[in-house]
Design a protein around this motif. Structure first.
Motif, PDB file in Angstrom:
ATOM      1  N   THR A 240       0.953  -1.229  -0.137  1.00 56.40           N
ATOM      2  CA  THR A 240      -0.148  -0.044  -0.082  1.00 56.40           C
ATOM      3  C   THR A 240       0.595   1.239  -0.055  1.00 56.40           C
ATOM      4  O   THR A 240       0.526   2.278  -0.515  1.00 56.40           O
ATOM      5  CB  THR A 240      -1.122   0.095   1.186  1.00 56.40           C
ATOM      6  N   ASN A 241       2.021   1.122   0.526  1.00 51.83           N
ATOM      7  CA  ASN A 241       2.868   2.659   0.491  1.00 51.83           C
ATOM      8  C   ASN A 241       4.128   2.287   0.427  1.00 51.83           C
ATOM      9  O   ASN A 241       5.107   2.553   1.507  1.00 51.83           O
ATOM     10  CB  ASN A 241       2.378   3.168   2.072  1.00 51.83           C
ATOM     11  N   PRO A 242       4.611   1.520  -0.528  1.00 48.61           N
ATOM     12  CA  PRO A 242       6.399   1.313  -0.749  1.00 48.61           C
ATOM     13  C   PRO A 242       7.117   2.579  -0.659  1.00 48.61           C
ATOM     14  O   PRO A 242       6.707   3.525  -1.091  1.00 48.61           O
ATOM     15  CB  PRO A 242       6.377   0.482  -2.203  1.00 48.61           C
ATOM     16  N   LYS A 243       8.200   2.407  -0.106  1.00 47.56           N
ATOM     17  CA  LYS A 243       9.214   3.442   0.224  1.00 47.56           C
ATOM     18  C   LYS A 243       9.874   3.902  -1.200  1.00 47.56           C
ATOM     19  O   LYS A 243      10.273   4.895  -1.337  1.00 47.56           O
ATOM     20  CB  LYS A 243      10.002   3.354   1.319  1.00 47.56           C
ATOM     21  N   GLU A 244      10.298   2.604  -1.820  1.00 52.07           N
ATOM     22  CA  GLU A 244      11.267   2.847  -3.135  1.00 52.07           C
ATOM     23  C   GLU A 244      10.569   2.730  -4.234  1.00 52.07           C
ATOM     24  O   GLU A 244       9.460   2.210  -4.547  1.00 52.07           O
ATOM     25  CB  GLU A 244      12.417   1.690  -2.929  1.00 52.07           C
ATOM     26  N   GLU A 245      11.167   3.866  -5.235  1.00 46.71           N
ATOM     27  CA  GLU A 245      10.578   4.042  -6.385  1.00 46.71           C
ATOM     28  C   GLU A 245      10.702   2.540  -7.023  1.00 46.71           C
ATOM     29  O   GLU A 245       9.815   2.436  -7.973  1.00 46.71           O
ATOM     30  CB  GLU A 245      11.514   5.044  -7.295  1.00 46.71           C
ATOM     31  N   ARG A 246      11.923   1.853  -7.020  1.00 45.89           N
ATOM     32  CA  ARG A 246      11.776   0.797  -7.809  1.00 45.89           C
ATOM     33  C   ARG A 246      10.662  -0.211  -7.444  1.00 45.89           C
ATOM     34  O   ARG A 246      10.283  -1.102  -8.085  1.00 45.89           O
ATOM     35  CB  ARG A 246      13.286   0.041  -7.530  1.00 45.89           C
ATOM     36  N   SER A 247      10.183  -0.256  -6.195  1.00 37.50           N
ATOM     37  CA  SER A 247       9.035  -1.325  -5.727  1.00 37.50           C
ATOM     38  C   SER A 247       7.967  -0.719  -6.248  1.00 37.50           C
ATOM     39  O   SER A 247       7.032  -1.549  -6.545  1.00 37.50           O
ATOM     40  CB  SER A 247       9.071  -0.969  -4.073  1.00 37.50           C
ATOM     41  N   ARG A 248       7.657   0.845  -6.580  1.00 39.53           N
ATOM     42  CA  ARG A 248       6.408   1.177  -7.184  1.00 39.53           C
ATOM     43  C   ARG A 248       6.472   0.595  -8.442  1.00 39.53           C
ATOM     44  O   ARG A 248       5.198   0.152  -8.949  1.00 39.53           O
ATOM     45  CB  ARG A 248       6.572   2.578  -6.873  1.00 39.53           C
TER      46      ARG A 248
END
Length: 256
Positions: A240-248
């Protein structure tokens, strides 16, 4: 994450798995670049990430199927080295289930499951068979005991593979994309078995892209990319709220 699973993992106990600065090369290509990982007893960790990110290599190093050139791995207090006694001690503690089922086609289901307990653990044949039948009942295919792997569906074969790993009474189970070779209708039956294992308190590391399953059973999600752990978080935080851009980026691809 279910209340049951929240209750089972105990981070106050010594880690079941400790991996520090794990580095591995295939020739000139570095596939693991200083990976750190700790897994508590009864914890369920899901590894996600794109193809080629190092997920499968990492879990294969944890039971010595792959060697690591640098770093340190300790499994339930035993350091994993190329010393045969250390390798044997670690492999007694760690069960592994692969994408492919790796069953012996010329042996029955029952024989596949009893082979290692009889030859490795020196378990009497009748005791090994009794244990195997209990495990087949646990994974829901007791009636298939006398069949050969070729007579079973892919989902049934994978459940046999899980029962075979459990027959060695491991403290840790590693799963390398165990449903990726299955037809969609067979995936649920394998995930159900893995879910029940998690609920029983088995320490598990699972490489999977099954998002719903990961949300339900994992205590932690680790995203790997380029041989490194990019992010780790609870399922709720990760999805719901990943911190890293790669995760998004990754989640946008797999969630559509």
């Amino acid at each position: 994450m279910t209340d049951l699973l929240e209750a089972t993992s105990d981070p106050t106990l010594p880690p079941m798995i400790t991996a520090h600065n794990i580095q591995k090369w295939y020739g000139s290509f570095q596939v693991l670049k200083g990976v750190d990982l700790e897994v508590s007893p009864q914890e369920v960790v899901v590894l996600m990430g794109p193809s080629g990110s190092g997920k499968s290599t990492l879990i294969r190093t944890l039971n010595g199927l792959e060697t690591h050139e640098q770093g340190r791995i300790v499994i339930d207090g035993v350091e994993l080295t190329q010393n045969p006694k250390h390798l044997e001690a670690v492999r007694r503690e760690v069960g592994m289930v692969f994408q492919q089922f790796n069953l012996f086609p010329h042996l029955t289901v029952l024989q596949n499951i009893t082979l290692a307990p009889i030859w490795v653990k020196r378990l009497p044949k009748l005791a090994a068979q009794e244990k195997a039948l209990q495990l087949l009942e646990r994974v829901g295919i007791l009636e298939q005991a006398q069949k050969y792997p070729g007579q079973l569906s892919g989902g049934q074969q994978q459940r046999v593979a899980i029962a075979r790993a459990l027959a060695m009474e491991p403290k840790i189970m590693l799963f390398d994309e165990p449903t990726s070779a299955l037809d969609p209708e067979m995936i649920k039956e394998v995930l159900d078995v893995m879910r029940s294992l998690a609920e029983s308190g088995m320490t598990m590391i699972i490489v999977t892209h099954e998002v719903g399953f990961a949300r339900e059973v994992a205590h932690r999600i680790l995203l790997m990319d380029g041989g490194q752990v990019v992010e780790q978080a609870t399922p709720e935080e990760f999805f719901t709220n990943p911190k890293e851009e790669r995760s998004r980026q990754f989640l946008a691809q797999i969630l559509g």
